[in-house]
Design a protein around this motif. Structure first.
Motif, short mmCIF file in Angstrom:
data_model
loop_
_atom_site.label_atom_id
_atom_site.label_comp_id
_atom_site.label_asym_id
_atom_site.label_seq_id
_atom_site.Cartn_x
_atom_site.Cartn_y
_atom_site.Cartn_z
N ALA A 8 0.85 -1.19 0.00
CA ALA A 8 0.00 0.00 0.00
C ALA A 8 0.88 1.24 0.00
N SER A 9 0.42 2.28 -0.66
CA SER A 9 1.17 3.52 -0.76
C SER A 9 0.21 4.69 -0.56
N LEU A 10 0.73 5.77 0.03
CA LEU A 10 -0.10 6.93 0.33
C LEU A 10 0.38 8.16 -0.42
N ILE A 11 -0.52 8.75 -1.19
CA ILE A 11 -0.27 10.05 -1.82
C ILE A 11 -0.79 11.10 -0.85
N LEU A 12 0.12 11.84 -0.23
CA LEU A 12 -0.26 12.81 0.79
C LEU A 12 -0.09 14.23 0.25
#
Length: 365
Positions: A8-12
Protein backbone atom coordinates in the motif's frame (compact mmCIF):
# COMPACT_ATOMS: atom_id res chain seq x y z
CA UNK A 1 4.60 -18.98 -3.64
CA UNK A 2 2.78 -15.82 -4.66
CA UNK A 3 4.23 -14.10 -7.73
CA UNK A 4 4.15 -10.66 -6.12
CA UNK A 5 3.92 -8.90 -2.77
CA UNK A 6 0.84 -6.91 -1.79
CA UNK A 7 1.59 -3.37 -0.68
CA UNK A 8 0.00 0.00 0.00
CA UNK A 9 1.17 3.52 -0.76
CA UNK A 10 -0.10 6.93 0.33
CA UNK A 11 -0.27 10.05 -1.82
CA UNK A 12 -0.26 12.81 0.79
CA UNK A 13 -1.17 16.37 -0.21
CA UNK A 14 -0.61 19.27 2.22
CA UNK A 15 -2.23 22.67 1.86
CA UNK A 16 0.07 25.69 1.62
CA UNK A 17 -0.32 29.37 0.84
CA UNK A 18 2.45 30.04 -1.68
CA UNK A 19 1.20 29.57 -5.23
CA UNK A 20 3.19 28.28 -8.16
CA UNK A 21 2.74 29.35 -11.79
CA UNK A 22 4.27 27.17 -14.48
CA UNK A 23 5.96 29.43 -17.06
CA UNK A 24 4.40 28.16 -20.27
CA UNK A 25 1.38 28.68 -22.49
CA UNK A 26 -0.61 26.44 -20.14
CA UNK A 27 -0.43 27.80 -16.60
CA UNK A 28 -1.34 26.04 -13.39
CA UNK A 29 -1.55 27.52 -9.92
CA UNK A 30 -1.32 25.13 -6.98
CA UNK A 31 -2.09 25.70 -3.32
CA UNK A 32 -0.69 22.38 -2.09
CA UNK A 33 2.41 20.18 -2.04
CA UNK A 34 2.84 16.44 -2.47
CA UNK A 35 5.16 14.31 -0.34
CA UNK A 36 7.79 12.15 -2.06
CA UNK A 37 10.76 10.27 -0.63
CA UNK A 38 13.96 9.29 -2.41
CA UNK A 39 14.81 5.62 -2.15
CA UNK A 40 18.32 4.88 -0.93
CA UNK A 41 21.00 4.62 -3.61
CA UNK A 42 21.86 1.13 -2.34
CA UNK A 43 18.31 -0.14 -2.68
CA UNK A 44 18.08 -3.17 -4.95
CA UNK A 45 14.68 -2.09 -6.25
CA UNK A 46 14.30 1.31 -7.92
CA UNK A 47 17.36 2.92 -6.25
CA UNK A 48 17.52 6.73 -6.07
CA UNK A 49 13.96 7.18 -7.37
CA UNK A 50 11.31 9.35 -5.74
CA UNK A 51 8.26 7.48 -4.50
CA UNK A 52 5.24 8.04 -2.31
CA UNK A 53 5.55 6.60 1.21
CA UNK A 54 4.44 2.98 1.38
CA UNK A 55 5.49 -0.62 1.64
CA UNK A 56 4.52 -4.27 1.88
CA UNK A 57 1.54 -5.28 4.01
CA UNK A 58 2.54 -7.03 7.24
CA UNK A 59 0.42 -9.72 8.94
CA UNK A 60 0.12 -7.42 11.96
CA UNK A 61 -1.74 -4.87 9.80
CA UNK A 62 -4.54 -7.41 9.31
CA UNK A 63 -4.60 -8.68 12.91
CA UNK A 64 -8.11 -8.77 14.37
CA UNK A 65 -6.80 -7.29 17.63
CA UNK A 66 -7.03 -3.85 15.98
CA UNK A 67 -10.71 -4.11 16.89
CA UNK A 68 -9.63 -3.63 20.51
CA UNK A 69 -8.22 -0.19 19.74
CA UNK A 70 -11.16 0.90 17.61
CA UNK A 71 -13.80 -0.42 20.02
CA UNK A 72 -12.21 1.67 22.78
CA UNK A 73 -13.21 4.74 20.73
CA UNK A 74 -16.75 3.50 20.11
CA UNK A 75 -16.28 1.93 16.68
CA UNK A 76 -17.92 -1.37 15.78
CA UNK A 77 -17.99 -3.62 12.70
CA UNK A 78 -20.50 -1.34 10.97
CA UNK A 79 -18.11 1.60 11.29
CA UNK A 80 -15.83 0.13 8.62
CA UNK A 81 -18.49 -0.49 5.96
CA UNK A 82 -18.01 2.96 4.43
CA UNK A 83 -14.42 2.00 3.57
CA UNK A 84 -15.63 -0.59 1.05
CA UNK A 85 -16.79 0.95 -2.23
CA UNK A 86 -19.96 -0.16 -3.96
CA UNK A 87 -18.16 -1.95 -6.79
CA UNK A 88 -19.21 -5.36 -8.17
CA UNK A 89 -15.71 -6.49 -9.16
CA UNK A 90 -12.81 -5.81 -6.84
CA UNK A 91 -9.13 -6.29 -7.78
CA UNK A 92 -7.36 -9.31 -6.37
CA UNK A 93 -5.43 -7.28 -3.78
CA UNK A 94 -8.64 -6.76 -1.78
CA UNK A 95 -9.23 -10.48 -1.18
CA UNK A 96 -8.66 -11.50 2.45
CA UNK A 97 -8.87 -14.53 4.72
CA UNK A 98 -11.63 -15.10 7.31
CA UNK A 99 -9.21 -14.61 10.23
CA UNK A 100 -8.02 -11.23 8.92
CA UNK A 101 -9.32 -7.69 8.83
CA UNK A 102 -10.87 -6.75 5.48
CA UNK A 103 -8.25 -5.48 3.07
CA UNK A 104 -10.05 -2.12 2.89
CA UNK A 105 -8.98 -1.77 6.54
CA UNK A 106 -5.59 -3.51 6.64
CA UNK A 107 -4.17 -1.85 3.52
CA UNK A 108 -5.01 1.56 4.97
CA UNK A 109 -3.23 0.58 8.19
CA UNK A 110 -0.24 -0.45 6.06
CA UNK A 111 -0.20 2.91 4.27
CA UNK A 112 -0.43 4.85 7.55
CA UNK A 113 2.20 2.69 9.26
CA UNK A 114 4.66 3.00 6.37
CA UNK A 115 4.06 6.75 6.13
CA UNK A 116 4.96 7.08 9.80
CA UNK A 117 8.00 4.83 9.51
CA UNK A 118 9.40 6.59 6.43
CA UNK A 119 8.47 10.23 7.10
CA UNK A 120 7.53 10.51 10.78
CA UNK A 121 3.96 11.64 10.04
CA UNK A 122 1.48 9.87 12.33
CA UNK A 123 -1.95 10.04 10.68
CA UNK A 124 -3.94 9.07 13.76
CA UNK A 125 -6.65 10.57 15.95
CA UNK A 126 -7.09 10.54 19.72
CA UNK A 127 -10.82 11.19 19.81
CA UNK A 128 -13.76 10.10 17.70
CA UNK A 129 -15.15 13.61 18.09
CA UNK A 130 -12.34 14.75 15.80
CA UNK A 131 -14.03 12.98 12.90
CA UNK A 132 -15.76 15.44 10.57
CA UNK A 133 -17.41 15.30 7.19
CA UNK A 134 -14.77 17.55 5.66
CA UNK A 135 -12.56 14.64 4.64
CA UNK A 136 -9.24 16.07 5.85
CA UNK A 137 -6.76 13.85 7.64
CA UNK A 138 -5.04 14.83 10.89
CA UNK A 139 -1.74 13.97 12.49
CA UNK A 140 -0.39 13.64 16.01
CA UNK A 141 2.74 15.57 16.90
CA UNK A 142 5.53 13.61 18.58
CA UNK A 143 8.67 15.08 20.09
CA UNK A 144 11.76 14.63 17.94
CA UNK A 145 13.49 12.35 20.44
CA UNK A 146 10.44 10.09 20.77
CA UNK A 147 9.82 10.20 17.04
CA UNK A 148 13.21 8.75 16.11
CA UNK A 149 12.81 6.00 18.69
CA UNK A 150 9.36 5.01 17.44
CA UNK A 151 10.34 5.17 13.77
CA UNK A 152 13.19 2.78 14.51
CA UNK A 153 10.99 0.42 16.49
CA UNK A 154 8.32 0.31 13.78
CA UNK A 155 10.97 -0.12 11.08
CA UNK A 156 12.45 -3.11 12.91
CA UNK A 157 9.10 -4.69 13.78
CA UNK A 158 5.79 -3.70 12.15
CA UNK A 159 3.91 -5.00 15.22
CA UNK A 160 5.29 -2.05 17.16
CA UNK A 161 2.88 0.23 15.30
CA UNK A 162 0.03 -1.31 17.27
CA UNK A 163 2.03 -0.71 20.47
CA UNK A 164 2.57 2.91 19.45
CA UNK A 165 -1.17 3.45 18.97
CA UNK A 166 -1.89 1.94 22.40
CA UNK A 167 0.77 4.06 24.10
CA UNK A 168 -0.45 7.29 22.48
CA UNK A 169 -4.11 6.32 22.95
CA UNK A 170 -4.89 6.86 19.27
CA UNK A 171 -6.23 5.02 16.24
CA UNK A 172 -5.15 5.10 12.56
CA UNK A 173 -7.34 7.56 10.66
CA UNK A 174 -8.64 5.12 8.04
CA UNK A 175 -11.61 7.22 6.96
CA UNK A 176 -9.50 10.07 5.56
CA UNK A 177 -7.65 7.78 3.13
CA UNK A 178 -9.45 7.44 -0.19
CA UNK A 179 -8.92 4.66 -2.72
CA UNK A 180 -7.05 6.15 -5.64
CA UNK A 181 -5.56 3.44 -7.88
CA UNK A 182 -4.11 -0.08 -8.08
CA UNK A 183 -0.90 -0.95 -9.97
CA UNK A 184 0.71 -4.34 -10.56
CA UNK A 185 4.34 -4.59 -11.70
CA UNK A 186 4.45 -5.75 -15.36
CA UNK A 187 5.07 -9.44 -16.04
CA UNK A 188 8.09 -8.57 -18.21
CA UNK A 189 10.15 -7.70 -15.11
CA UNK A 190 12.25 -10.49 -13.63
CA UNK A 191 12.44 -10.54 -9.85
CA UNK A 192 10.07 -9.29 -7.21
CA UNK A 193 6.81 -7.73 -8.31
CA UNK A 194 4.35 -5.62 -6.34
CA UNK A 195 0.58 -5.28 -6.35
CA UNK A 196 0.05 -1.85 -4.79
CA UNK A 197 -3.08 -0.09 -3.61
CA UNK A 198 -2.61 3.69 -3.75
CA UNK A 199 -4.58 5.91 -1.39
CA UNK A 200 -4.89 9.69 -1.33
CA UNK A 201 -5.19 11.90 1.75
CA UNK A 202 -5.20 15.66 2.23
CA UNK A 203 -3.90 17.48 5.29
CA UNK A 204 -4.65 21.11 6.17
CA UNK A 205 -1.11 22.06 7.23
CA UNK A 206 2.29 20.69 6.31
CA UNK A 207 3.51 18.49 9.20
CA UNK A 208 7.03 18.07 10.52
CA UNK A 209 8.82 15.30 8.66
CA UNK A 210 11.92 13.22 9.37
CA UNK A 211 12.80 10.53 6.86
CA UNK A 212 14.02 7.10 7.91
CA UNK A 213 17.68 6.86 6.88
CA UNK A 214 17.88 3.09 6.35
CA UNK A 215 15.58 3.01 3.33
CA UNK A 216 15.49 6.67 2.26
CA UNK A 217 18.05 9.39 1.61
CA UNK A 218 15.86 12.43 0.98
CA UNK A 219 12.36 13.77 1.54
CA UNK A 220 10.72 16.40 -0.60
CA UNK A 221 7.50 18.39 -0.43
CA UNK A 222 6.71 20.08 -3.73
CA UNK A 223 3.87 21.10 -6.01
CA UNK A 224 2.76 18.69 -8.74
CA UNK A 225 3.90 21.09 -11.45
CA UNK A 226 7.40 21.30 -9.98
CA UNK A 227 7.72 17.52 -9.79
CA UNK A 228 6.68 17.27 -13.44
CA UNK A 229 8.41 20.25 -15.03
CA UNK A 230 11.07 21.66 -12.69
CA UNK A 231 12.82 18.60 -11.24
CA UNK A 232 15.03 17.27 -14.06
CA UNK A 233 17.17 15.23 -11.66
CA UNK A 234 14.23 13.58 -9.91
CA UNK A 235 13.26 10.25 -11.47
CA UNK A 236 9.96 8.56 -10.66
CA UNK A 237 8.78 4.98 -11.26
CA UNK A 238 6.00 4.89 -13.88
CA UNK A 239 3.03 4.60 -11.47
CA UNK A 240 4.18 7.63 -9.46
CA UNK A 241 4.77 9.71 -12.59
CA UNK A 242 1.38 8.76 -14.00
CA UNK A 243 -0.43 9.60 -10.75
CA UNK A 244 1.37 12.94 -10.31
CA UNK A 245 0.43 13.83 -13.89
CA UNK A 246 -3.18 13.00 -13.06
CA UNK A 247 -3.19 14.96 -9.78
CA UNK A 248 -1.53 17.92 -11.52
CA UNK A 249 -4.85 18.69 -13.21
CA UNK A 250 -6.14 19.88 -9.83
CA UNK A 251 -4.89 23.35 -8.93
CA UNK A 252 -6.82 23.46 -5.65
CA UNK A 253 -6.40 20.92 -2.87
CA UNK A 254 -10.07 21.45 -2.04
CA UNK A 255 -11.10 20.31 -5.52
CA UNK A 256 -8.66 17.40 -5.31
CA UNK A 257 -10.14 16.28 -2.00
CA UNK A 258 -13.73 16.60 -3.24
CA UNK A 259 -12.86 14.52 -6.30
CA UNK A 260 -11.07 11.87 -4.21
CA UNK A 261 -14.03 11.53 -1.82
CA UNK A 262 -16.55 11.08 -4.63
CA UNK A 263 -14.41 8.96 -6.95
CA UNK A 264 -13.27 6.69 -4.11
CA UNK A 265 -16.83 5.40 -3.75
CA UNK A 266 -16.46 3.75 -7.17
CA UNK A 267 -13.45 1.66 -6.17
CA UNK A 268 -10.44 1.08 -8.42
CA UNK A 269 -9.47 -1.10 -11.36
CA UNK A 270 -6.18 -2.92 -11.79
CA UNK A 271 -3.51 -1.17 -13.86
CA UNK A 272 -1.22 -3.85 -15.31
CA UNK A 273 1.05 -2.36 -18.00
CA UNK A 274 1.61 -4.65 -20.99
CA UNK A 275 4.90 -4.18 -22.85
CA UNK A 276 4.96 -3.73 -26.63
CA UNK A 277 8.33 -4.09 -28.39
CA UNK A 278 8.81 -1.72 -31.35
CA UNK A 279 11.61 -0.82 -33.74
CA UNK A 280 12.84 2.21 -31.81
CA UNK A 281 11.84 1.41 -28.24
CA UNK A 282 9.00 0.01 -26.24
CA UNK A 283 5.57 1.08 -25.08
CA UNK A 284 3.65 0.11 -21.97
CA UNK A 285 -0.04 0.10 -22.86
CA UNK A 286 -2.54 0.48 -20.02
CA UNK A 287 -6.19 -0.57 -19.69
CA UNK A 288 -8.43 1.41 -22.03
CA UNK A 289 -5.77 1.74 -24.73
CA UNK A 290 -6.91 0.47 -28.14
CA UNK A 291 -3.95 -1.93 -28.20
CA UNK A 292 -4.45 -3.32 -24.70
CA UNK A 293 -5.03 -7.10 -24.94
CA UNK A 294 -8.53 -8.47 -24.39
CA UNK A 295 -7.01 -11.13 -22.15
CA UNK A 296 -4.06 -10.51 -19.85
CA UNK A 297 -1.99 -13.01 -17.90
CA UNK A 298 -1.09 -11.83 -14.41
CA UNK A 299 1.61 -14.48 -13.96
CA UNK A 300 3.36 -15.38 -17.22
CA UNK A 301 5.47 -12.95 -19.21
CA UNK A 302 3.31 -11.22 -21.79
CA UNK A 303 5.07 -9.09 -24.41
CA UNK A 304 3.56 -7.97 -27.71
CA UNK A 305 6.01 -8.02 -30.63
CA UNK A 306 5.46 -5.14 -33.06
CA UNK A 307 9.07 -4.65 -34.09
CA UNK A 308 7.83 -4.22 -37.65
CA UNK A 309 6.79 -0.62 -36.88
CA UNK A 310 8.03 2.40 -34.93
CA UNK A 311 6.55 4.00 -31.83
CA UNK A 312 5.17 6.81 -33.97
CA UNK A 313 3.53 4.36 -36.38
CA UNK A 314 2.12 2.38 -33.46
CA UNK A 315 0.64 5.62 -32.16
CA UNK A 316 -0.96 6.37 -35.53
CA UNK A 317 -2.89 3.09 -35.63
CA UNK A 318 -4.26 3.52 -32.08
CA UNK A 319 -7.42 5.65 -31.86
CA UNK A 320 -7.49 5.47 -28.04
CA UNK A 321 -4.17 5.93 -26.25
CA UNK A 322 -3.33 5.32 -22.60
CA UNK A 323 0.38 4.49 -22.60
CA UNK A 324 3.97 5.25 -21.68
CA UNK A 325 6.58 5.39 -24.43
CA UNK A 326 10.15 4.45 -23.55
CA UNK A 327 13.48 5.18 -25.20
CA UNK A 328 16.68 3.93 -23.52
CA UNK A 329 14.97 3.24 -20.17
CA UNK A 330 13.44 6.72 -20.09
CA UNK A 331 9.91 7.77 -20.84
CA UNK A 332 9.82 10.28 -23.66
CA UNK A 333 6.03 10.50 -23.69
CA UNK A 334 3.15 9.85 -21.35
CA UNK A 335 0.56 9.75 -24.09
CA UNK A 336 -3.18 9.76 -23.36
CA UNK A 337 -5.80 10.59 -25.98
CA UNK A 338 -9.56 9.94 -26.30
CA UNK A 339 -9.39 7.96 -23.06
CA UNK A 340 -12.16 7.71 -20.46
CA UNK A 341 -11.35 5.68 -17.35
CA UNK A 342 -13.91 3.07 -16.33
CA UNK A 343 -13.36 3.87 -12.63
CA UNK A 344 -14.20 7.56 -12.89
CA UNK A 345 -10.63 8.88 -12.98
CA UNK A 346 -9.35 11.82 -14.96
CA UNK A 347 -6.77 11.18 -17.65
CA UNK A 348 -3.30 12.49 -16.70
CA UNK A 349 -1.59 15.44 -18.29
CA UNK A 350 0.24 14.44 -21.45
CA UNK A 351 3.98 14.66 -20.81
CA UNK A 352 6.90 14.96 -23.21
CA UNK A 353 10.60 14.36 -22.62
CA UNK A 354 10.23 13.42 -18.97
CA UNK A 355 12.57 11.13 -17.08
CA UNK A 356 10.90 8.11 -15.52
CA UNK A 357 12.86 5.28 -13.97
CA UNK A 358 12.04 1.69 -14.80
CA UNK A 359 13.21 -1.34 -12.88
CA UNK A 360 16.18 -3.15 -14.33
CA UNK A 361 15.25 -6.61 -15.50
CA UNK A 362 17.45 -8.26 -12.90
CA UNK A 363 16.44 -6.01 -10.02
CA UNK A 364 15.48 -7.69 -6.78
CA UNK A 365 14.86 -6.48 -3.27
Amino acid sequence: MKAWKDSASLILAARQTQRYIRPSSTKFQYNYNLLCLKRHRNSKFMPSTYVFPGGVIDPSDADLKWHNIYSAFGFDANSFKSLSPNAPNRPQIFKFKPNELPREVSLRITAIRETFEESGILLCKQSREEMTDLGWTQHIKISESELYNWQTRVHNDAREFYTLCKDFNCYPDLWSLYEWSNWLTPTCFIGRRYDTAFYLACIATMPQTIYEITEMEDLKWDMPGNFLFSSPNAAFPPPQQYEIARIAKFESIHNLLDFAVDRGKMGVLLNLPIQVELQDGKVHVLPGDSMYPNKVNLLDKQIIDRTDITISEFRDISPIKNRMEFFNLQVKELYVQNFDSADGHLAPLQLKNVSIAVARKNSKL
